[in-house]
Structures are given as C-alpha cells and as structure tokens.
Design a protein around this motif. Sequence first.
Motif, short mmCIF file in Angstrom:
data_model
loop_
_atom_site.label_atom_id
_atom_site.label_comp_id
_atom_site.label_asym_id
_atom_site.label_seq_id
_atom_site.Cartn_x
_atom_site.Cartn_y
_atom_site.Cartn_z
N PRO A 47 0.82 -1.22 0.00
CA PRO A 47 0.00 0.00 0.00
C PRO A 47 0.86 1.27 0.00
CG PRO A 47 0.03 -0.97 2.18
CD PRO A 47 0.73 -1.95 1.27
N SER A 48 0.33 2.31 -0.60
CA SER A 48 1.04 3.59 -0.59
C SER A 48 0.83 4.26 0.77
CB SER A 48 0.51 4.50 -1.69
OG SER A 48 -0.82 4.88 -1.39
N LEU A 49 1.71 5.20 1.05
CA LEU A 49 1.60 5.95 2.31
C LEU A 49 0.23 6.63 2.43
CD1 LEU A 49 2.75 7.06 4.91
CD2 LEU A 49 4.03 8.76 3.60
N ARG A 50 -0.29 7.11 1.33
CA ARG A 50 -1.61 7.74 1.32
C ARG A 50 -2.67 6.77 1.83
NH1 ARG A 50 -5.58 7.88 -2.43
NH2 ARG A 50 -4.40 6.43 -3.72
N ILE A 52 -2.03 3.92 3.56
CA ILE A 52 -1.68 3.54 4.94
C ILE A 52 -2.25 4.58 5.90
CG2 ILE A 52 0.25 3.29 6.56
CD1 ILE A 52 1.95 2.29 4.12
N GLU A 53 -2.17 5.85 5.52
CA GLU A 53 -2.69 6.88 6.41
C GLU A 53 -4.22 6.81 6.51
OE1 GLU A 53 -3.04 10.95 5.70
OE2 GLU A 53 -2.21 11.51 7.64
#
Lengths: 73, 73
Positions: A47-50, A52-53
């Motif tokens: 998953p991208s950090l976006r 994940i957040e």
Amino acid sequence: MPMVNQKFGSIVVNLRKSKGLSQEDLAFELGLHRTYISQIERGIKSPSLRVIEKISSFFELQLSELFKLVEDE
Amino acid sequence: MPMVNQKFGSIVVNLRKSKGLSQEDLAFELGLHRTYISQIERGIKSPSLRVIEKISSFFELQLSELFKLVEDE
C-alpha cells in the motif's frame, strides 16, 4: 513480496475484524476497491503511504502506533 | 497530495543530509531512481510500504521510529 507487506496485511485483517467489518465495508469506508483491500490483506500489494494513512486514521491509530502493531506481529 | 507525504519527504531529506548523501547516492543505495527519491522528498509521490521499509532499514530505524519522526515533523 517483502514480509512487511504480509505483516501489515495481517494487522489490517485483525483491525477490520475487531470492528466486525467485511472487506466490502472497509473498502467503502476508505473509498477504495474491495479487491485492493483483499490484496493488501494478503500482502500481495504494497500500500502507498496515502492509503496507509487512510487505514490508520480510520482505526484511530497514529502511524507510529500502527507500525508498532506491525513490528510486534 | 496529503500532508503526510510532505512530512515524510521532509524527514527523508533530513535523514539523507545527516548522512551527507546526495539524492543520487541515496537512490543508488536503495536501488531506486533519483527522480523517484526527488518526488518522495517533495511529497509529490506517495511511497509504497516496500519503499518506506527500504528507507527505514537504510537509516537503521524501525518503521514505528521513522513515523514518530514524521508525526513530530
């Protein structure tokens, strides 16, 4: 795929089930596709950090708290 | 792009400079393109968990420690 994706996926499964949600429910809440949630949970997508957040916010965890769970998995 | 990508990028800049590395050096060490490092540092690309883990390992930080820095940024 690196181990970290699998550990992350397991934590997402645990958090999701602790709220009694289906993959479909979680996908809806996060504005993502159910297939993508399924791939994250199985550790086959990183998953991208976006994303994940989005996940950490939804479960009311700080990113550092979420990754503490991943490390302890 | 969400704020978290920008905070993450700033931390990568700080960590990289603390080791006296150029973007080129860091890209080489991580096996990534310099352009990608530059985009991450500017917060215009949301790195994948796989890449986030490469970064944290390289700087000898646990993921939770890295994200503590991001939260405090």
